[in-house]
Design a protein around this motif. Sequence first.
Motif, PDB file in Angstrom:
ATOM      1  N   PRO A  41       0.815  -1.220   0.000  1.00  0.00           N
ATOM      2  CA  PRO A  41       0.000   0.000   0.000  1.00  0.00           C
ATOM      3  C   PRO A  41       0.846   1.266   0.000  1.00  0.00           C
ATOM      4  O   PRO A  41       0.488   2.248  -0.649  1.00  0.00           O
ATOM      5  CB  PRO A  41      -0.823  -0.126   1.283  1.00  0.00           C
ATOM      6  CG  PRO A  41      -0.910  -1.593   1.528  1.00  0.00           C
ATOM      7  CD  PRO A  41       0.423  -2.139   1.070  1.00  0.00           C
ATOM      8  N   MET A  42       1.977   1.250   0.700  1.00  0.00           N
ATOM      9  CA  MET A  42       2.839   2.438   0.758  1.00  0.00           C
ATOM     10  C   MET A  42       3.284   2.852  -0.653  1.00  0.00           C
ATOM     11  O   MET A  42       3.240   4.034  -1.009  1.00  0.00           O
ATOM     12  CB  MET A  42       4.074   2.143   1.621  1.00  0.00           C
ATOM     13  CG  MET A  42       5.090   3.274   1.632  1.00  0.00           C
ATOM     14  SD  MET A  42       6.598   2.862   2.535  1.00  0.00           S
ATOM     15  CE  MET A  42       7.393   1.718   1.415  1.00  0.00           C
ATOM     16  N   ILE A  43       3.702   1.898  -1.453  1.00  0.00           N
ATOM     17  CA  ILE A  43       4.182   2.203  -2.808  1.00  0.00           C
ATOM     18  C   ILE A  43       3.031   2.639  -3.700  1.00  0.00           C
ATOM     19  O   ILE A  43       3.138   3.644  -4.414  1.00  0.00           O
ATOM     20  CB  ILE A  43       4.934   1.001  -3.396  1.00  0.00           C
ATOM     21  CG1 ILE A  43       6.234   0.772  -2.614  1.00  0.00           C
ATOM     22  CG2 ILE A  43       5.213   1.211  -4.896  1.00  0.00           C
ATOM     23  CD1 ILE A  43       6.972  -0.505  -2.962  1.00  0.00           C
ATOM     24  N   ILE A  44       1.928   1.911  -3.652  1.00  0.00           N
ATOM     25  CA  ILE A  44       0.777   2.260  -4.493  1.00  0.00           C
ATOM     26  C   ILE A  44       0.250   3.645  -4.121  1.00  0.00           C
ATOM     27  O   ILE A  44      -0.080   4.456  -4.990  1.00  0.00           O
ATOM     28  CB  ILE A  44      -0.319   1.185  -4.389  1.00  0.00           C
ATOM     29  CG1 ILE A  44       0.207  -0.181  -4.895  1.00  0.00           C
ATOM     30  CG2 ILE A  44      -1.572   1.607  -5.153  1.00  0.00           C
ATOM     31  CD1 ILE A  44       0.743  -0.168  -6.322  1.00  0.00           C
ATOM     32  N   GLU A  45       0.200   3.951  -2.827  1.00  0.00           N
ATOM     33  CA  GLU A  45      -0.248   5.274  -2.391  1.00  0.00           C
ATOM     34  C   GLU A  45       0.700   6.369  -2.864  1.00  0.00           C
ATOM     35  O   GLU A  45       0.258   7.458  -3.254  1.00  0.00           O
ATOM     36  CB  GLU A  45      -0.391   5.307  -0.873  1.00  0.00           C
ATOM     37  CG  GLU A  45      -1.572   4.494  -0.378  1.00  0.00           C
ATOM     38  CD  GLU A  45      -1.574   4.272   1.124  1.00  0.00           C
ATOM     39  OE1 GLU A  45      -0.733   4.862   1.830  1.00  0.00           O
ATOM     40  OE2 GLU A  45      -2.427   3.501   1.592  1.00  0.00           O
ATOM     41  N   ILE A  47       2.641   6.332  -5.558  1.00  0.00           N
ATOM     42  CA  ILE A  47       2.445   6.516  -7.002  1.00  0.00           C
ATOM     43  C   ILE A  47       1.147   7.277  -7.247  1.00  0.00           C
ATOM     44  O   ILE A  47       1.108   8.225  -8.035  1.00  0.00           O
ATOM     45  CB  ILE A  47       2.445   5.158  -7.738  1.00  0.00           C
ATOM     46  CG1 ILE A  47       3.839   4.518  -7.652  1.00  0.00           C
ATOM     47  CG2 ILE A  47       2.003   5.323  -9.193  1.00  0.00           C
ATOM     48  CD1 ILE A  47       3.890   3.075  -8.118  1.00  0.00           C
ATOM     49  N   ALA A  48       0.078   6.867  -6.559  1.00  0.00           N
ATOM     50  CA  ALA A  48      -1.225   7.527  -6.731  1.00  0.00           C
ATOM     51  C   ALA A  48      -1.127   9.017  -6.421  1.00  0.00           C
ATOM     52  O   ALA A  48      -1.655   9.852  -7.166  1.00  0.00           O
ATOM     53  CB  ALA A  48      -2.266   6.856  -5.844  1.00  0.00           C
ATOM     54  N   ALA A  49      -0.455   9.347  -5.344  1.00  0.00           N
ATOM     55  CA  ALA A  49      -0.326  10.753  -4.956  1.00  0.00           C
ATOM     56  C   ALA A  49       0.403  11.559  -6.027  1.00  0.00           C
ATOM     57  O   ALA A  49       0.036  12.700  -6.315  1.00  0.00           O
ATOM     58  CB  ALA A  49       0.406  10.862  -3.619  1.00  0.00           C
ATOM     59  N   ARG A  50       1.417  10.980  -6.628  1.00  0.00           N
ATOM     60  CA  ARG A  50       2.194  11.692  -7.647  1.00  0.00           C
ATOM     61  C   ARG A  50       1.400  11.938  -8.924  1.00  0.00           C
ATOM     62  O   ARG A  50       1.659  12.898  -9.635  1.00  0.00           O
ATOM     63  CB  ARG A  50       3.452  10.912  -8.002  1.00  0.00           C
ATOM     64  CG  ARG A  50       4.496  11.010  -6.944  1.00  0.00           C
ATOM     65  CD  ARG A  50       5.668  10.127  -7.305  1.00  0.00           C
ATOM     66  NE  ARG A  50       6.540  10.030  -6.160  1.00  0.00           N
ATOM     67  CZ  ARG A  50       7.749  10.537  -6.110  1.00  0.00           C
ATOM     68  NH1 ARG A  50       8.254  11.142  -7.154  1.00  0.00           N
ATOM     69  NH2 ARG A  50       8.471  10.423  -5.026  1.00  0.00           N
ATOM     70  N   ILE A  51       0.468  11.042  -9.244  1.00  0.00           N
ATOM     71  CA  ILE A  51      -0.242  11.172 -10.519  1.00  0.00           C
ATOM     72  C   ILE A  51      -1.677  11.657 -10.350  1.00  0.00           C
ATOM     73  O   ILE A  51      -2.420  11.726 -11.316  1.00  0.00           O
ATOM     74  CB  ILE A  51      -0.206   9.859 -11.329  1.00  0.00           C
ATOM     75  CG1 ILE A  51      -0.960   8.733 -10.623  1.00  0.00           C
ATOM     76  CG2 ILE A  51       1.239   9.458 -11.618  1.00  0.00           C
ATOM     77  CD1 ILE A  51      -1.067   7.460 -11.456  1.00  0.00           C
ATOM     78  N   GLY A  52      -2.053  11.987  -9.119  1.00  0.00           N
ATOM     79  CA  GLY A  52      -3.401  12.507  -8.896  1.00  0.00           C
ATOM     80  C   GLY A  52      -4.480  11.460  -9.072  1.00  0.00           C
ATOM     81  O   GLY A  52      -5.546  11.750  -9.598  1.00  0.00           O
ATOM     82  N   ALA A  53      -4.194  10.255  -8.631  1.00  0.00           N
ATOM     83  CA  ALA A  53      -5.148   9.151  -8.737  1.00  0.00           C
ATOM     84  C   ALA A  53      -5.381   8.577  -7.343  1.00  0.00           C
ATOM     85  O   ALA A  53      -4.717   8.961  -6.386  1.00  0.00           O
ATOM     86  CB  ALA A  53      -4.597   8.071  -9.662  1.00  0.00           C
ATOM     87  N   THR A  54      -6.316   7.656  -7.259  1.00  0.00           N
ATOM     88  CA  THR A  54      -6.510   6.936  -6.003  1.00  0.00           C
ATOM     89  C   THR A  54      -5.774   5.615  -6.096  1.00  0.00           C
ATOM     90  O   THR A  54      -5.546   5.107  -7.206  1.00  0.00           O
ATOM     91  CB  THR A  54      -8.004   6.657  -5.736  1.00  0.00           C
ATOM     92  OG1 THR A  54      -8.487   5.760  -6.736  1.00  0.00           O
ATOM     93  CG2 THR A  54      -8.821   7.939  -5.726  1.00  0.00           C
TER      94      THR A  54
END
Length: 75
Positions: A41-45, A47-54
């Motif tokens: 979850p840490m990595i997916i979160e 990446i999501a934060a950097r690209i403006g996604a959930t």
Amino acid sequence: KREWAKARLREEGSSLAQVARDLGVTPSTVTHALSGRHRSPMIIEAIAARIGATPDEIMPPSKGEANPNKSAGEA
């Protein structure tokens, strides 16, 4: 989804390697998390934060599976 996320990172001036450096993990760990081979979850979160996604847009939970993108204690 993996290629979409990588493309969005490039558009934002980042990369999987940069995410790895910022999190203090290896690039292969980030690649494995994005491909679903390793749950992080840490990595997916990150990446999501950097690209403006959930996180769910990047790594949706499998049917019948608890959402792996939720941190412990999240509803």
